[in-house]
Write a protein that holds these residues in place. Sequence first.
Motif, short mmCIF file in Angstrom:
data_model
loop_
_atom_site.label_atom_id
_atom_site.label_comp_id
_atom_site.label_asym_id
_atom_site.label_seq_id
_atom_site.Cartn_x
_atom_site.Cartn_y
_atom_site.Cartn_z
N LEU A 17 0.82 -1.20 0.00
CA LEU A 17 0.00 0.00 0.00
C LEU A 17 0.87 1.26 0.00
CD1 LEU A 17 -2.88 1.11 0.13
CD2 LEU A 17 -2.71 1.03 2.60
N SER A 18 1.93 1.26 0.78
CA SER A 18 2.84 2.41 0.79
C SER A 18 3.52 2.60 -0.56
CB SER A 18 3.90 2.23 1.87
OG SER A 18 3.30 2.13 3.14
N GLY A 19 3.93 1.50 -1.18
CA GLY A 19 4.59 1.59 -2.48
C GLY A 19 3.68 2.09 -3.57
N VAL A 20 2.44 1.61 -3.58
CA VAL A 20 1.49 2.06 -4.61
C VAL A 20 1.13 3.52 -4.39
CG1 VAL A 20 -0.86 1.72 -5.46
CG2 VAL A 20 0.62 -0.25 -5.09
N THR A 21 0.96 3.92 -3.14
CA THR A 21 0.65 5.32 -2.85
C THR A 21 1.80 6.23 -3.28
OG1 THR A 21 -0.68 4.65 -0.96
CG2 THR A 21 0.02 6.94 -1.01
N ALA A 22 3.03 5.83 -3.01
CA ALA A 22 4.18 6.63 -3.44
C ALA A 22 4.29 6.66 -4.97
CB ALA A 22 5.46 6.06 -2.84
N ALA A 23 3.93 5.58 -5.63
CA ALA A 23 3.96 5.57 -7.10
C ALA A 23 2.94 6.54 -7.67
CB ALA A 23 3.70 4.15 -7.61
N PHE A 24 1.73 6.57 -7.10
CA PHE A 24 0.73 7.53 -7.56
C PHE A 24 1.19 8.96 -7.30
CE2 PHE A 24 -2.53 4.05 -7.34
CZ PHE A 24 -2.88 4.11 -8.68
N GLY A 25 1.86 9.18 -6.17
CA GLY A 25 2.40 10.51 -5.88
C GLY A 25 3.47 10.91 -6.88
N ALA A 26 4.31 9.96 -7.26
CA ALA A 26 5.34 10.25 -8.25
C ALA A 26 4.72 10.59 -9.60
CB ALA A 26 6.29 9.06 -8.39
N VAL A 27 3.66 9.90 -9.96
CA VAL A 27 2.98 10.21 -11.23
C VAL A 27 2.36 11.60 -11.16
CG1 VAL A 27 1.02 9.56 -12.68
CG2 VAL A 27 2.59 7.81 -11.86
N SER A 44 12.64 21.76 -6.69
CA SER A 44 12.13 21.05 -5.51
C SER A 44 11.12 19.98 -5.90
CB SER A 44 11.49 22.04 -4.53
OG SER A 44 10.39 22.69 -5.12
N GLN A 45 10.38 20.20 -6.97
CA GLN A 45 9.46 19.18 -7.45
C GLN A 45 10.21 17.99 -8.03
OE1 GLN A 45 6.97 21.43 -10.07
NE2 GLN A 45 5.60 22.08 -8.44
N ALA A 46 11.34 18.24 -8.67
CA ALA A 46 12.16 17.15 -9.19
C ALA A 46 12.73 16.31 -8.05
CB ALA A 46 13.27 17.70 -10.07
N VAL A 47 13.13 16.97 -6.98
CA VAL A 47 13.63 16.24 -5.81
C VAL A 47 12.51 15.39 -5.21
CG1 VAL A 47 14.52 16.51 -3.45
CG2 VAL A 47 15.46 17.89 -5.30
N ALA A 48 11.31 15.96 -5.13
CA ALA A 48 10.17 15.20 -4.61
C ALA A 48 9.84 14.02 -5.51
CB ALA A 48 8.96 16.11 -4.48
N LEU A 49 9.96 14.20 -6.82
CA LEU A 49 9.70 13.11 -7.76
C LEU A 49 10.69 11.96 -7.55
CD1 LEU A 49 8.28 11.97 -10.29
CD2 LEU A 49 9.89 13.26 -11.66
N VAL A 50 11.95 12.28 -7.41
CA VAL A 50 12.97 11.25 -7.19
C VAL A 50 12.75 10.56 -5.85
CG1 VAL A 50 15.44 10.87 -6.83
CG2 VAL A 50 14.67 12.33 -8.70
#
Length: 70
Positions: A17-27, A44-50
């Motif tokens: 669940l944590s991994g899928v949530t982080a993946a949606f956030g990255a998208v 800062s958005q690029a850092v958040a994406l990584v």
Amino acid sequence: MTNYIPQKFFYVAVFALSGVTAAFGAVAVGSVLADNPDNSQAASQAVALVALATTSIGCLTLAAGAAVDE
């Protein structure tokens, strides 16, 4: 006291669940960057994406590792 949720299932569910949530956030962050790459907060958005992509990969790897029978 009986254990209603096995510990292994709990770990797999939490990591997945944590991994899928982080993946949606990255998208979501990637979509914002794609729409407006020249904004003042792009760095800062690029850092958040990584960070979100790395968190997603780590959590999904841990979920897969927890799901493997020994």
